[in-house]
Structure formats: structure tokens, C-alpha cells
Design an enzyme around this catalytic site. Structure first.
Site, PDB file in Angstrom:
ATOM      1  N   GLY A 344      62.154 100.277 -35.121  1.00  0.00           N
ATOM      2  CA  GLY A 344      62.743 101.423 -35.801  1.00  0.00           C
ATOM      3  C   GLY A 344      62.478 101.501 -37.281  1.00  0.00           C
ATOM      4  O   GLY A 344      63.107 102.293 -37.980  1.00  0.00           O
ATOM      5  N   GLY A 346      59.566 102.396 -38.592  1.00  0.00           N
ATOM      6  CA  GLY A 346      58.590 103.441 -38.888  1.00  0.00           C
ATOM      7  C   GLY A 346      57.142 103.036 -38.755  1.00  0.00           C
ATOM      8  O   GLY A 346      56.263 103.722 -39.279  1.00  0.00           O
ATOM      9  N   SER A 661      65.230  77.517 -40.987  1.00  0.00           N
ATOM     10  CA  SER A 661      65.819  77.959 -42.256  1.00  0.00           C
ATOM     11  C   SER A 661      67.295  77.598 -42.407  1.00  0.00           C
ATOM     12  O   SER A 661      67.891  77.858 -43.450  1.00  0.00           O
ATOM     13  CB  SER A 661      65.640  79.472 -42.424  1.00  0.00           C
ATOM     14  OG  SER A 661      66.292  80.172 -41.390  1.00  0.00           O
ATOM     15  N   LYS A 704      67.804  88.960 -44.595  1.00  0.00           N
ATOM     16  CA  LYS A 704      68.884  87.998 -44.815  1.00  0.00           C
ATOM     17  C   LYS A 704      69.758  88.409 -46.000  1.00  0.00           C
ATOM     18  O   LYS A 704      70.991  88.313 -45.949  1.00  0.00           O
ATOM     19  CB  LYS A 704      68.301  86.599 -45.046  1.00  0.00           C
ATOM     20  CG  LYS A 704      67.651  86.004 -43.800  1.00  0.00           C
ATOM     21  CD  LYS A 704      67.019  84.650 -44.084  1.00  0.00           C
ATOM     22  CE  LYS A 704      66.385  84.058 -42.835  1.00  0.00           C
ATOM     23  NZ  LYS A 704      65.750  82.752 -43.087  1.00  0.00           N
TER      24      LYS A 704
END
Length: 756
Positions: A344, A346, A661, A704
Site C-alpha cells: 500500500g 504506492g 535488532s 520503527k
């Protein structure tokens, strides 16, 4: 007595032998005369110059010349002899020693006459279809014995010299008669089959000549019809015209003409005609000519990109650079672009805007879930139901050789027993190779070098390295709430109102209502789900307007839940009144960023480590690294891990989690636990750690940080190596967060007041 040697003749007692020309001579070279007594010996070869016994068969016959007519000597054969010795004494004299041979007379006259009659009838029936049958009939009726039959057919039956001698060698009249009978019937059968085959071949030849003549006539008549009715031109002529006008390369033209010739030979009623028609139709439907390069208006391209897409400055900048290079080179150039980002955001619509800005045809090919290599390269035409691959099929449908081709979901290709579709794309996406791309169905090279290929993916982790190396990655970061709000007001809502037929007066969505929809009913990085929610809201409003319940509706933060019947999404927020051992981390998901909590607890035990929350292998390794680091940083507290069980949990337990992470977050959680010091709930962090205590860089920083801002976080620790990524972070996010770059774990622990 005269000696006669004969090669490849049937010699039987009690029968007549007919010799003409050079064969009607003795071995002394003199012609045979009436009443000459003869010793006739069969030979193994045609010429016998140096006479010796080995060149003759050991059995012969004796006979007498009874008559001579028209140069033919008629010889009556009386009996069989055995040749014991033969030698040439002088030019015209021979010395020979013979003995008579007896023959068993075990064949009754009645049985022989019966067999003779049967043979005569069979031969008469066989020759009746020939023009000379009338003359042959009298000759056949004169035969007096079975031996006469085989002697008369001496020149016609196909027997070797050894087989003919074998008849003479048989010492039983009955056995010889049976053997002759077998030979004659076999001869008749073979001749019948040969004649039938000859007649059939003649008929086939005549049929081919007739068919060829008819085709010539049809071709001439079709030519006249085509001239009279050009709109009803035949398939063959139509394709020949297309081939001549196509501009295809020599290889393709040769293949096309070969198929046309096969179609002419097969005819349109043959089984293969349909397959040939489909292939030549596809071949001629392709655009083989190089499209003329048109100057691209850079300013207009910028307007098109800005009109349909808000933000994406980095993406638009890279696209404009590509267009500028194409303008300078006057041809397709540059790398294959790979748009990577959450759903979503683009990616596909930007590719469509590129096609509009270049004024080119647009082709979208979805690769999600493809597991068969033939979907890319096509099927070979030897298979039933063979089809071209998706690449060539898309090129064919658009009708030009330089479209913008979007390969959607390239990260969703699947390797299976049917092949590796990703490997098949290597040639397609290599500018050095795709000028001679050969689809298996097409089977001739096609130039793809003018095609502008754009690939899309949600993540690059599943894309094979060789394929990834052929593409230039352009990242599509998630939209901030403010960007989503702008997109909704200027693009999504006007489009939805137009499709549903609702006017602006009938439906208004306030800023507070739009903020509530974005924050409470969507959790993605893109705007696809936002569009879906707005569509649902518009349908609910349409029902109320059509049923005359309300004329004007205004959506605010207070009444939005009345029109959207789905449950409001509860995002994780900073936890208040936390205890030690709980630290907030940041995670990336395909739907955007989220915060996560690392919870740790020590209980009485024997030093076991318990990990819950569906953590992947990489995250479990981060736990082990964090434990070792904490033991090293806090040596006085190391016994706590030895005398207690350590339990680490990451909510939500039902959601799988993985990635490196969280290393810095796990380390901080353990440090907080063993020092019994709480960590501020408004602080979050992300970063991978090493055993040296270094904080390593991570990905997905934009998503994040947006998750941190949404959750009410005020300060975020990030790896120092990720500072370069901050330039791509929107200003509104950076203004709301205090971003602290760190290099070592000690820096984080000192900031958190966990390390003295």
C-alpha cells in the site's frame, strides 16, 4: 555326348528345358543340334573359365535335344547323374566321369495330376488380370507334370542357384513335388502383394498429382477472390502479409515461413492446423520493429508523479534521474529498478505513473506464487496446450516493443520441482542478455532491450542474490499519519466519493474524524487498508442517504465508530508504572512498525534459561549474546544467573518474532533486572549487539520511529551507523522524538542509569 553348364537354372528329370542364344551351346562352344545327347551340369557361378570340380554342383542331368524352333533348343531331360570327375583335355574336348542316380518313384499319378491341376488353376487365376493372359493360357494348359510348371517359370521365380539345385538334389518325387508346390504358391503370393503395392503406389502418386493440381487451382481462385474481396482474405495470405510488414529478424522470418508452408501442406482440416495457426498468430502479433524514441518532457514527468503521489521524494528523484539519462542517450538505459516497501505504499501505482510520464504502454505481470519456470519462459510447442510465458504474452497484448513492464511481487516466486522461476528471470532482467531473449514457445530470439522493467517486492530477503544483483533497490518507506491524512483528503476521499456517487455536501469527514480513522482503524505503513476503511464508511453513508435517514453526514472522532462496524485497533503504548526488567523495543513488520516489550524475570532455580513469545532462531541467539554481555559487564552479579532460572518473554505470545535488532533491548532488560532499576517507559531502543559490546546497524528505521512516535515514546536509541538514514525520516517524526545515536552497549546502559 555334349557337356552343357548352366547357371541359375532349374533342372528336373522328366521335364523339358528351353535354351536360347548363348545358353544353347555346349562347353565346347558349338551350338546344340537336334538329337544331341547332353550332360547338363549346374554351376555355382556365371562364368567358368578354369574348370575344376569345385565350380560345379555334384549332381546334374542327362537329356536330348528333341527340337529347335526360332533359335530355341527344346531339350527333354531324362534322368539325374552324379558328376564324379571333369577335366578339360583340349580346347574342344572334355573328360568326365558320371554315375546314374535313382529317384524314388513314391508319387502316384493321381496325386500328381491333382496337384498339377491345382497349380494350373492358381496360375491361370493369377494371370487373368494381365493383358497377355490369353496367350499365356494356352501355354499353361500344355503342362504335363508338376516339373513342367517349375521349369516353365524358370526365369520368373526368385530362387538362388543353391535353392534351384536343392530341387534337383531331392531324391523323392513326392518330396520334390511338395517343394515345387510350396515355391509356386509362395511365388504367386509374393507377386500378388507386389502388384497390389505397385497399384497402391500408383494410386497414391496419381492422388498426389491430383491434389497438387487442385491446390494450384484453389490458389489461383483464392487469389482472384482476395482481389475481389480484400476484407475476406484467407488465413495464409493474411499471415504472409503480416510477416512481410512485421520487420521481424531473419530467424523469426525463417521460422514463420516454415510454419506457413506447413499450414499449406496440412490444410485447415488437419489436426495440427489449429496449433500452427495459434503459433503464427502469436508470432505475427508481436511488435518486431524498433519504436522511435520520443523526447521526454522532464517537467511534465515531475507533474505526473506529483499529481498522483504525495511524498516519496527520494523515489521521485531517482525516477527523474533515470528519465534524464534516457533523454540523453535517446534509448532505454540504466538499471532495472526494484521498488521495495510495505504493502500500500504506492509501488505499483508509481510504476503506472512512470509509464504515463514516458507516454508508453503499461503492462503489469503478477509473479506472486509462481512456481513453474514455464510461466516465465513459456512451454515448448511439443506439449498439448502450450502457451507463451507471461513476459512475451504481455509484450504481445500491449502491441509495442518498448512498454513499461511491472513485475509485481518478485519476492513471492517459489522454487519447486517444476523449476526455479527466479532463475528464469535472470536473462529477462539482464540488459546484456535480454536483447536475444528466447521464449520456449516462441523459439526465436526477441529483443527486450527497449522494455523498461520495474520490479516490486515487500522485502528483499527472499529474493535470490544473483537476481537481486541485476536490480537497483529503491525503498518505499511507510507514510506518517500526517502524510496519510494528506493522501486521504486529496486523493482517496475524492476518488471514493466519485465511485459511490456521494457528493461533498452529503458527506464531510472532519480532520479529527480522519485522524481517528487513521490511528484507530489502520496499522499499516501504506494506505491500502485506509482506502478500504474509507470505502466501507462511504457505503454505510450511502445506505443512510438512499433510505432517507439522513441528508447530510459529518464524520467526527466521536461518531466514526457508528459508521465503521469493525473493532478499533489498539496499538501498544508506553506502559506506566513499570518494574525492573521491562524495556521497550522497536520492531519492523510488513504492515509497518510496532513497539514490543522485552520482559525478564529471575526465579529460584538452577540456572536455566526459559524463552517464550514465539522467538525465531536469530532472536534466541540475541538472548544468548545479551546474557554473556551482562555477565561480562556485571561480574559481581554473575552468580544470579547461576543460582536462579532466567525467564525472558516477548508479548504477544501468539505472534512469531525474529530478527537481530532486539539485541540492545534484551541486554538493557537483563541489566535492569539484575540491578533492580526501572527503565523510563518513554524510552525505546533498537539495535543489534555483538559480543564486543558494539551496537550494530539495523533496517526499517523509518517504520520503527513512526511506531515509537505513535506509542508516545519521547527518546529513542539507535545505532550510530544508522544516522545516515535519518535524512529520509520526515521532519514531523524527528521533531517529536529525541533520537540518540550510540556505538556501544555501555553508552545505552549509562543513559538508562544502569551502569556506573
Amino acid at each position: 555326348m555334349k557337356i552343357v553348364n548352366l547357371y541359375n537354372y532349374v533342372l528336373l528329370p522328366n521335364s523339358y528345358l528351353y535354351l536360347r542364344g548363348e545358353f544353347a551351346r555346349g562347353m565346347d562352344g558349338k551350338e546344340l543340334d537336334i538329337n544331341d545327347d547332353l550332360i547338363i551340369i549346374p554351376t555355382k557361378s556365371r562364368i567358368t573359365n578354369n574348370l575344376n570340380l569345385d565350380e560345379f554342383y555334384h549332381i546334374g542331368v542327362i537329356g536330348k535335344v528333341e527340337d529347335k524352333k526360332n533359335g530355341i533348343a527344346i531339350i527333354k531331360i531324362n534322368g539325374r547323374i552324379k558328376v564324379e570327375y571333369i577335366e578339360k583335355v583340349s580346347d574342344n574336348q572334355f573328360e568326365i566321369k558320371i554315375t546314374d542316380l535313382e529317384t524314388k518313384n513314391d508319387l502316384t499319378k493321381k496325386l500328381e495330376q491333382e496337384k498339377l491341376n491345382n497349380l494350373k488353376q492358381a496360375i491361370l487365376q493369377f494371370v487373368q488380370n494381365y493383358e497377355w493372359s490369353f496367350f499365356a493360357r494356352g501355354f499353361i494348359l500344355e503342362w504335363k507334370s508338376v516339373n513342367d510348371v517349375i521349369m516353365a517359370l524358370n526365369e520368373f521365380i526368385h530362387l538362388s542357384a543353391d535353392e534351384k539345385f536343392h530341387l534337383l538334389e531331392i531324391d523323392s518325387n513326392k518330396k520334390r513335388c511338395e517343394e515345387i508346390e510350396r515355391i509356386i504358391y509362395e511365388f504367386i503370393s509374393v507377386e500378388k502383394i507386389s502388384n497390389e503395392a505397385e497399384n497402391n503406389e500408383k494410386e497414391e502418386t496419381e492422388k498426389l498429382y491430383r491434389e497438387h493440381a487442385l491446390k494450384k487451382q484453389i490458389e489461383y481462385m483464392q487469389k482472384e477472390l482476395d482481389e475481389m474481396h480484400p476484407e475476406e482474405i484467407s488465413d495464409i495470405k493474411k499471415f504472409e502479409k503480416k510477416i512481410n510488414e512485421s520487420g521481424m529478424n531473419d530467424t523469426a522470418r525463417s521460422e514463420a515461413l516454415k510454419i506457413i508452408n506447413r499450414m499449406k501442406q496440412e490444410g485447415n482440416h488437419s489436426q495440427e492446423y489449429g496449433m500452427l495457426y495459434d503459433y503464427i498468430d502469436f508470432l505475427t502479433s508481436l511488435s518486431w520493429k524498433k519504436e522511435k524514441f520520443n523526447e521526454i518532457d522532464i517537467d511534465n514527468a515531475k507533474k505526473i508523479l506529483d499529481k498522483n503521489h504525495y511524498g516519496l521524494k527520494k523515489v521521485k528523484k531517482r525516477i527523474i534521474e533515470e528519465i534524464a539519462v534516457m533523454n540523453l542517450n535517446k534509448k532505454q538505459s540504466g538499471s532495472i529498478l526494484l521498488f521495495v516497501g510495505p504493502p500500500g505504499t504506492g509501488k505499483t501505482s508509481v510504476a503506472k505513473a512512470i509509464a504515463d510520464s514516458l507516454n508508453r504502454k503499461y503492462v503489469r505481470i503478477s509473479l506472486g506464487g509462481i512456481r513453474d519456470e514455464a510461466e516465465i519462459r513459456g512451454h515448448r510447442r511439443t506439449y498439448i496446450g502450450a502457451m507463451p510465458g507471461r513476459i512475451m504474452d504481455g509484450i504481445s497484448k500491449c502491441g509495442v516493443s518498448n512498454p513499461v513492464v511491472v513485475l509485481d511481487e518478485v519476492d513471492k516466486l517459489i522454487t519447486s520441482i517444476d523449476g526455479d522461476p527466479a532463475s528464469a528471470l535472470l536473462e529477462v532482467l539482464d540488459p546484456e542478455q535480454n536483447s536475444t531473449f528466447t521464449d520456449h514457445y516462441l523459439n526465436v530470439p526477441y529483443d527486450l532491450s527497449d522494455v523498461f522493467f520495474i520490479c516490486t517486492a515487500n522485502e528483499i530477503g527472499s529474493i535470490p542474490e544473483p537476481l537481486l544483483n541485476r536490480m537497483e533497490v529503491i525503498e518505499f518507506s511507510g507514510y506518517t499519519p500526517i502524510e496519510k491524512k494528506y493522501i486521504a483528503k486529496n486523493h482517496l476521499i475524492p476518488e471514493i466519493l466519485k465511485k459511490t456517487g456521494i457528493t461533498k455536501k452529503e458527506l464531510t469527514i472532519t480532520d479529527s474524524g480522519l485522524d481517528k480513522i487513521i490511528s484507530g482503524y489502520t496499522m499499516e505503513s501504506g494506505v491500502r487498508n485506509l482506502k478500504r476503511v474509507l470505502n466501507h464508511l462511504a457505503r454505510c453513508v450511502a445506505v443512510k442517504i438512499v433510505s432517507h435517514e439522513e441528508d447530510k453526514i459529518s464524520i467526527t472522532s466521536k461518531n466514526v465508530s457508528e459508521y465503521i462496524d469493525s473493532r478499533e485497533i489498539k496499538h501498544d503504548h508506553a506502559i506506566k508504572n513499570k518494574k525492573s526488567g521491562i524495556v521497550t523495543g522497536l520492531a519492523w513488520t510488513s504492515a509497518g512498525g510496532e513497539i514490543l516489550f522485552i520482559e525478564s524475570l529471575l526465579t529460584k532455580g538452577e540456572g536455566k534459561v526459559i524463552i517464550t513469545g514465539q522467538l525465531g532462531d536469530v532472536m534466541k541467539e540475541s538472548v544468548q549474546i545479551a546474557i554473556s554481555l551482562v555477565k561480562d559487564l556485571y561480574p559481581k552479579k554473575a552468580n544470579l544467573f547461576k543460582n536462579n532460572d532466567l525467564h525472558i518473554h516477548v508479548p504477544d505470545g501468539a505472534v512469531p518474532k525474529d530478527g537481530p535488532s532486539a539485541g540492545i533491548t534484551i541486554t538493557s532488560s537483563l541489566a535492569s533486572l539484575i540491578t533492580n532499576r526501572k527503565v523510563d517507559e518513554k524510552i525505546a531502543m533498537t539495535g543489534e549487539v555483538s559480543l564486543r559490546g558494539l551496537v550494530m546497524p539495523i533496517g526499517g528505521l523509518n517504520e520503527k520511529l513512526m511506531a515509537a512516535e505513535r506509542a508516545g515514546i519521547k527518546k529513542v536509541f539507535i545505532p550510530k551507523d544508522n544516522v545516515v538514514d535519518l535524512k529520509d525520516i520526515s521532519k514531523e517524526i524527528k521533531d517529536k522524538l529525541e533520537i540518540v545515536p550510540v556505538t556501544e552497549v555501555k553508552e545505552v546502559l549509562k543513559y538508562l542509569n544502569l551502569y556506573d
